[in-house]
Design an enzyme around this catalytic site. Structure first.
Site, short mmCIF file in Angstrom:
data_model
loop_
_atom_site.label_atom_id
_atom_site.label_comp_id
_atom_site.label_asym_id
_atom_site.label_seq_id
_atom_site.Cartn_x
_atom_site.Cartn_y
_atom_site.Cartn_z
CG ASN A 15 10.20 101.75 -18.52
OD1 ASN A 15 9.37 101.04 -19.08
ND2 ASN A 15 11.49 101.46 -18.47
CE LYS A 17 12.01 99.45 -15.39
NZ LYS A 17 13.17 99.21 -14.53
CG HIS A 107 15.52 100.51 -19.80
ND1 HIS A 107 15.93 99.51 -18.95
CD2 HIS A 107 14.94 101.45 -19.01
CE1 HIS A 107 15.59 99.83 -17.71
NE2 HIS A 107 14.99 101.00 -17.73
CD GLU A 177 16.31 104.77 -16.56
OE1 GLU A 177 15.32 105.14 -15.93
OE2 GLU A 177 16.37 103.67 -17.15
N GLY A 183 15.74 99.93 -9.66
CA GLY A 183 15.05 98.88 -8.92
C GLY A 183 15.74 98.49 -7.61
CB SER A 223 15.55 103.97 -6.60
OG SER A 223 15.92 102.62 -6.83
P1 13P Z 1 12.93 102.07 -10.92
O1 13P Z 1 12.28 103.42 -10.79
O2 13P Z 1 12.04 100.93 -10.59
O3 13P Z 1 14.25 102.04 -10.20
O4 13P Z 1 13.28 101.89 -12.49
C1 13P Z 1 13.89 102.89 -13.18
C2 13P Z 1 13.87 102.56 -14.63
O5 13P Z 1 14.48 101.62 -15.07
C3 13P Z 1 13.03 103.41 -15.50
O6 13P Z 1 13.29 103.17 -16.83
#
Ligand code: 13P
Length: 265
Positions: A15, A17, A107, A177, A183, A223
């Site tokens: 993802n 983002k 999400h 998640e 993050g 993460s």
């Molecule tokens: P990170 O891997 O940066 O923690 O993000 C996870 C996420 O939100 C994937 O959709």
């Protein structure tokens, strides 16, 4: 869904983002494809998808189609509506027309920053399925939820709300998640992920039937890195990962995709 053998095919998804513009997306996808080719990656063994921003999708589609990459791709969100006066929205029909196979729905960043409710997410899941897209439905609890309700109550409730209207046998992917792990650099433990994934699969049996529940890939996200992917992939009910930050680092993402080479580590 499951492969013909009935075993679930592992699925590693990136993802992006709001990162990488359309030119950067071309360079990244090209390098990723080369890197996986060099590593003799077989996409039947581990399916790989990227979720770029909407403005990149046409470029990614053109590249994937021209170079016959087996890499899949999809949108990061979809409108609950088909077309009309919905400024800024993207229809599932448009995503399908760009060869998207998947779409991320619900999400936590959309739930939080865009106030997306369970009702809206359910409508988006229905819209995705209507247009032949496989929803990658995200569920997960905040740190506060975890303290108040324990690990699986909120993700299971979100799953039930999002899938209330879907038919038995629906083709979906679920991404667990935990919001506190996104993050933060602090991933859930593989055991924590497995505990919730097992509960999600039980709920799926009621929602879409035993056969589809057995075939549904449940991903862990939050993460994920090359150094922790193996632990998650060893779990019975975890079938892959939805990777955020590390999906933007070519070497990291490529290594995560090749988790089978380091499952013993
Ligand atoms: P990170 O891997 O940066 O923690 O993000 C996870 C996420 O939100 C994937 O959709």
């Amino acid at each position: 869904m499951a492969s013909v053998t009935g075993k679930r095919t592992p699925f590693i998804a990136g993802n992006w983002k709001m990162n990488l513009d359309h030119l950067q997306s071309i360079a990244f996808v090209q390098k990723l494809a080369w890197s996986l080719k060099d590593a003799r990656h077989t996409f039947e063994t581990v399916e790989v998808a990227v979720f770029p921003p909407f403005t990149d999708l046409r470029s990614v589609q053109t590249l994937v189609s021209a170079d016959k990459y087996e890499l899949k791709f999809g949108g990061q969100d979809v409108s609950a509506f088909d077309s009309g006066a919905y400024t800024g929205e993207i229809s599932g029909a448009f995503l399908k027309a760009l060869d998207c196979q998947y779409v991320i729905i619900g999400h936590s960043e959309r739930r939080t920053l865009h106030n997306e409710t369970d009702e809206l997410i359910a409508a988006k899941v229905a819209a995705a399925l209507k247009h032949g897209l496989v929803p990658v439905l995200c569920v997960g609890e905040t740190a506060e939820d975890l303290e108040k309700h324990g690990p699986s109550a909120v993700p299971v409730a979100q799953l039930k709300a999002a899938l209330a209207g879907v038919t038995v046998g629906a083709d979906i992917v679920v991404a667990y998640e935990p919001v506190w792990a996104i993050g933060s650099g602090q991933a859930a433990t593989p055991e924590q992920a497995e505990q919730v994934a097992a509960q999600l699969r039980l709920a799926l049996v009621e929602l879409i039937g035993q056969e589809a529940a057995d075939a549904t890939r449940i991903l862990y996200g939050g993460s994920v890195k090359s150094s922790n992917i193996a632990g998650f992939m060893r779990q019975t009910n975890v079938d892959g990962a939805l990777v955020g930050g590390a999906s933007l680092d070519l070497a990291e993402f490529s290594s995560i995709v090749q988790f089978q080479k380091h499952v013993g580590t």
